[in-house]
Design an enzyme around this catalytic site. Sequence first.
Site, PDB file in Angstrom:
ATOM      1  N   ASP A 105      41.571 -24.088  93.002  1.00 23.62           N
ATOM      2  CA  ASP A 105      42.477 -23.240  93.794  1.00 23.62           C
ATOM      3  C   ASP A 105      43.661 -24.036  94.305  1.00 23.62           C
ATOM      4  O   ASP A 105      44.750 -23.484  94.518  1.00 23.62           O
ATOM      5  CB  ASP A 105      41.713 -22.586  94.946  1.00 23.62           C
ATOM      6  CG  ASP A 105      40.812 -21.510  94.383  1.00 23.62           C
ATOM      7  OD1 ASP A 105      39.707 -21.855  93.916  1.00 23.62           O
ATOM      8  OD2 ASP A 105      41.239 -20.344  94.337  1.00 23.62           O
TER       9      ASP A 105
HETATM   10  O1  MRU Z   1      37.361 -16.654  95.872  1.00 24.61           O
HETATM   11  P1  MRU Z   1      37.814 -16.599  94.445  1.00 24.61           P
HETATM   12  O2  MRU Z   1      36.921 -15.791  93.576  1.00 24.61           O
HETATM   13  O3  MRU Z   1      39.261 -16.200  94.326  1.00 24.61           O
HETATM   14  O4  MRU Z   1      37.690 -18.105  93.956  1.00 24.61           O
HETATM   15  C1  MRU Z   1      37.997 -18.409  92.639  1.00 24.61           C
HETATM   16  C2  MRU Z   1      37.789 -19.829  92.292  1.00 24.61           C
HETATM   17  O5  MRU Z   1      37.411 -20.642  93.102  1.00 24.61           O
HETATM   18  C3  MRU Z   1      38.197 -20.236  90.902  1.00 24.61           C
HETATM   19  O6  MRU Z   1      37.409 -21.297  90.456  1.00 24.61           O
HETATM   20  C4  MRU Z   1      39.677 -20.688  90.925  1.00 24.61           C
HETATM   21  O7  MRU Z   1      40.487 -19.733  91.560  1.00 24.61           O
HETATM   22  C5  MRU Z   1      40.196 -20.933  89.561  1.00 24.61           C
HETATM   23  S1  MRU Z   1      40.420 -19.424  88.641  1.00 24.61           S
HETATM   24  C6  MRU Z   1      41.116 -19.848  87.163  1.00 24.61           C
END
Ligand code: MRU
Length: 352
Positions: A246
Amino acid sequence: MSLESIKYTRGSLEILDQLLLPLQTRYVKVKGVEDGWKVINKMQVRGAPAIAIVGCLSLAVELERDNNSDKKIMRQEIEGKLNYLVSARPTAVNIKLAADELINLANTLSADESVTPEDFKERFISRIEGMLIKDIEDNKAIGRYGCEAILKTLEGDGPVRILTHCNTGSLATAGYGTALGVIRSLQETKRLDHVYCTETRPYNQGARLTAYELVHEKIPSTLIVDSVVSALMNTRRISAVVVGADRVAANGDTANKIGTYQIAITAKHHGVPFYVAAPLTSIDMALTSGDKIKIEERPDREMTHVGEHRIAAPGINCWNPSFDVTPAALITGIITEKGVFAPDKLSEIDSK
Ligand code: MRU
């Protein structure tokens, strides 16, 4: 055909409601920025790249309807709306970087006297639309580089077994996926023996979304509960862990879905390479280290309930951070669309 999480044509945006998957397939109309903020905040769409793309497209559809002919007012409104969209979820950097780029573009177009209000609108919307195409191209490059790197570290031509966490596939991006893109590339080489995906409590992106994508793509795979990771590495030969991100800080520290950090520790203990697959839009060179990353905390209800059913004892306190930070020292490589970088070599990306 891979899953379509974002349906966009000029003036119209729909997203696949990820709260309902895998049991129901329903698209939600996003008519503008207000809807964009809500679907991101409620996690009907999630995953760092998808959050950025849907947020910006929600502005594009709103702008398409807008008949404003004053460029200064357009510029001002765009800035306010982008900053609002960024506030929907704080940890993923992609939407912040996209907003900064678009605010710069709006400033330039507004200041340039040769640009008419119609040109302004056209060029601004086209820039946003370009993000959809670029994200898929970047993911395919990430897939190729990641696949090459993993195959290179293996001895001989033995079976490749990958562990992944959370959801990083078509549902989390414009298409193909980041860590799941690497898995898709490995599958194309016919070397992929098996993928293990974690449930990813409490929101269950692994059990609901990654498992859904793996089954859809007919990739041999097994779902494990999050607490099985150490036992898995101890009993089955895992070739590599590949996860998404993220926000990656300049020193390589990486914020990703809660639980990533403990998987990285276990991988280090068992000598399993640990890769982060992330487009450059997930790398925040303005942050020197991971301790400066703001970690989103989600409502207790995600932990205490499954759907409408309470599973936790009433009255218990909850702590529900949505992400954790894996220190760079635990990361073998960061797989980007420009190649694979050691976490302490991210500054070299610019010269590529
Ligand atoms: O809370 P989320 O579902 O948005 O978290 C998503 C993640 O942590 C993913 O691993 C990250 O965003 C990478 S998506 C290509």
